[in-house]
Every structure is written in structure tokens, then in C-alpha cells.
Design an enzyme around this catalytic site. Structure first.
Site, PDB file in Angstrom:
ATOM      1  CG  ASN A 129      72.238  85.563  39.146  1.00 16.03           C
ATOM      2  OD1 ASN A 129      73.225  84.969  39.570  1.00 16.03           O
ATOM      3  ND2 ASN A 129      71.018  85.332  39.643  1.00 16.03           N
ATOM      4  CG  LEU A 134      69.719  70.791  41.577  1.00 18.66           C
ATOM      5  CD1 LEU A 134      69.721  69.558  40.694  1.00 18.66           C
ATOM      6  CD2 LEU A 134      70.839  70.701  42.603  1.00 18.66           C
ATOM      7  CG  ASP A 148      70.198  81.406  47.492  1.00 18.30           C
ATOM      8  OD1 ASP A 148      70.212  82.630  47.297  1.00 18.30           O
ATOM      9  OD2 ASP A 148      69.195  80.699  47.295  1.00 18.30           O
ATOM     10  NE  ARG A 170      69.847  77.438  46.260  1.00 20.86           N
ATOM     11  CZ  ARG A 170      69.359  77.809  45.094  1.00 20.86           C
ATOM     12  NH1 ARG A 170      69.236  76.940  44.133  1.00 20.86           N
ATOM     13  NH2 ARG A 170      68.990  79.049  44.886  1.00 20.86           N
ATOM     14  CG  ASN A 190      75.399  86.627  49.308  1.00 18.39           C
ATOM     15  OD1 ASN A 190      75.624  85.791  50.166  1.00 18.39           O
ATOM     16  ND2 ASN A 190      76.119  86.727  48.203  1.00 18.39           N
ATOM     17  CD1 TRP A 240      73.798  87.192  57.285  1.00 20.42           C
ATOM     18  CD2 TRP A 240      74.618  88.974  56.182  1.00 20.42           C
ATOM     19  NE1 TRP A 240      74.793  87.742  58.056  1.00 20.42           N
ATOM     20  CE2 TRP A 240      75.314  88.845  57.403  1.00 20.42           C
ATOM     21  CE3 TRP A 240      74.959  90.018  55.321  1.00 20.42           C
ATOM     22  CZ2 TRP A 240      76.325  89.709  57.789  1.00 20.42           C
ATOM     23  CZ3 TRP A 240      75.966  90.897  55.700  1.00 20.42           C
ATOM     24  CH2 TRP A 240      76.640  90.736  56.923  1.00 20.42           C
TER      25      TRP A 240
END
Ligand code: FPP
Length: 267
Positions: free
Chosen positions: A94, A221, A46, A214, A48, A51
Site C-alpha cells: 500500500n 488474498l 476492500d 473479503r 473504501n 464506495w
């Protein structure tokens, strides 16, 4: 120049120092106990998007960077003797992301598999997938089947990729299989137990994860491996996935080895 038997202070030759550094990088850090490494590590990659945003770049750049991190983590598992790595690449939820991002991810998965297959084969990686794969683009499905077939006999490390995976959906799938067996008269309801249930999970034959990591500071979760992580140690870190390097993995393993795993029993 051979570096065998020397410590780094005794080696002056530049190539030899480089050679030794590479060797050290591939060696299990001295503060880790080889006998108590996790057999199976699972990761929720997690952060991306955050960032990339931090660098003023589009989200997809974060995913691309995330692939390099995953590759290095897989190599690290192999180098350090960890048998299996499961990565949550795309969840059943997603699909709700902007279509450009979903399309980018599908193309990225396919491209990475095609580009890395030869090297993964050479390194003895066995690639497997979990999730509802039939809903994926045909060309990605073909690449998935090809990479599983090509690596089926490899033994160095198992790389299990969750794509279009959701744990609730997996559990329902198992219930349907088991119910079909009961309907066909092959199974009595009173004979249903954990081992029968587990035979129908995507992870059948893989040891449950010992450690789940994570990244990015989120502490949930997200529908990942809910059955399989009953006794898994969970490690949350604020580090964003594209920055989760070997040093961070080392920290996670140190934390794991400090846990007292009792599995509900008293020692
Ligand atoms: C979560 O970060 C990340 C993803 C949904 C995708 C992860 C996929 C990869 C790193 C590619 C893996 C490739 C292969 C072939 C397995 P996010 O986008 O939710 O980050 P955010 O929370 O900061 O927005």
C-alpha cells in the site's frame, strides 16, 4: 421498564421497545449456532475508495467510513462471542498509493487509536498489531506501543491490526529467525516443524483464522496470512467495506456455518 421475560409484541412502552431492540442487536441471531462460531475472523476491508467514488466523495472519506464499520464489527464479535478479529489495515504494497492517501491513512490510524483507546479498554478489548511496525511514523509507533500496553490484560475480545503487513515478508522473517537458531546451534534442521515455525509468526498464540472475509467482489488474498489460512473458510462478498454492517456479517456467519470443514479428512 424491564423487558425481561417478555417478547416484543407484549411490550408497548417506547423506551422498552428501544431497550429490547438494542438487546436483540447485541444478541446472537437465532439462526446461528453458538457452538460453531468461528473463534477467529480475519477481514480484508476492500472497497473504501469505490464506495466514496460512488457518492462523489474523495477516497479518504471511504477510509473514514470504514473505521466506523470496523468498530461495529469488533463490537459485534464481542457481543456474539467471537474471540479474535484480525483486520488488514495497510499492506506492504500500500506504500505505492498516492502519498496524500498514505499520509492520510497513517494519521487516521493514529487518531483512531488515540480516540478509541479509552472505550476499547472499558470494553475489555486487547489490541495487538502485526507487521513491520518500525517503518511507520514515530508518533504512530508510540500510539501502537501505548495501546498494546494499556490493553495487554484485557480478555473480552482480541483486536489484531495488520499494518505494513505482508505475508511473504512475514514468512521470510520467520525463516531468518529459525536459520539464526540453527546457526547458533540451538536447533537441528531436522527438528524444524510447523509448531517451531508458528512460534515466530506475528500470530503466534492466536488460533488460525476460521473465517476470512473479503469485501468488494475482489477474489484474491493479496499477501494476507498465507501460512495461517491453510484451512480457513473464505467468504467473498460484493458489498463494499463501508457497507459491511452486522446484517452482512450475519450472512457471512450463516454461510460459514453451512460449510463442511473436513481439514483434508473424511468424515
Ligand atoms: C482498502 O480499500 C482499504 C484500505 C487500504 C484501508 C483500510 C483501513 C481502514 C478501514 C482504517 C482502519 C483503521 C484502524 C485504526 C485499524 P481501497 O482503498 O483499496 O478501496 P478500493 O479498492 O475501492 O480503491
Amino acid at each position: 421498564m424491564a423487558t425481561h421475560g417478555k417478547n416484543i409484541d407484549q411490550v408497548t412502552d417506547k423506551t422498552a421497545i428501544k431497550e429490547m431492540n438494542v438487546k436483540l442487536l447485541h444478541t446472537l441471531p437465532a439462526d446461528l449456532d453458538r457452538q460453531h462460531l468461528p473463534q477467529h475472523v480475519a477481514v480484508i476491508m476492500d472497497g473504501n475508495g469505490r464506495w466514496a467514488k460512488k457518492q462523489g466523495l474523495p477516497r479518504i472519506v471511504g477510509h473514514r467510513q470504514g473505521v466506523d464499520v470496523l468498530k461495529d464489527l469488533l463490537r459485534c464479535c464481542k457481543d456474539w462471542g467471537i474471540e479474535s478479529l484480525t483486520a488488514y489495515a495497510f499492506s506492504t504494497e500500500n506504500w505505492g498509493r498516492p502519498s496524500e492517501e498514505v499520509d492520510f491513512l497513517m494519521v487516521l490510524f493514529e487518531r483512531v487509536l488515540r480516540k478509541e483507546l479509552h472505550e476499547m479498554c472499558m470494553e475489555g478489548v486487547r489490541i495487538t498489531f502485526m507487521g513491520d511496525l518500525e517503518a511507520l511514523p514515530q508518533s504512530l509507533q508510540a500510539e501502537i506501543q501505548h495501546s498494546m500496553a494499556e490493553t495487554a490484560n484485557n480478555k473480552a475480545v482480541r483486536f489484531n491490526i495488520a499494518i505494513n503487513y505482508g505475508s511473504r515478508r512475514e514468512i521470510i522473517k520467520v525463516c531468518r529467525h529459525v536459520a539464526e537458531k540453527v546457526r547458533a546451534g540451538e536447533l537441528n534442521p531436522e527438528d524444524i516443524d510447523e509448531s517451531i515455525f508458528e512460534q515466530h509468526l506475528y500470530t503466534s498464540g492466536i488460533h488460525d483464522p476460521d473465517l476470512l472475509i473479503r469485501t468488494s467482489g475482489e477474489m484474491r488474498l493479496s499477501n494476507f496470512l498465507l501460512w495461517q489460512i491453510a484451512y480457513t473458510e473464505i467468504y467473498f462478498t460484493d458489498i463494499l467495506w463501508p457497507e459491511f454492517d452486522r446484517t452482512e456479517f450475519h450472512h457471512a456467519l450463516v454461510a460459514y456455518q453451512q460449510r463442511d470443514r473436513r481439514f483434508g479428512k473424511v468424515k
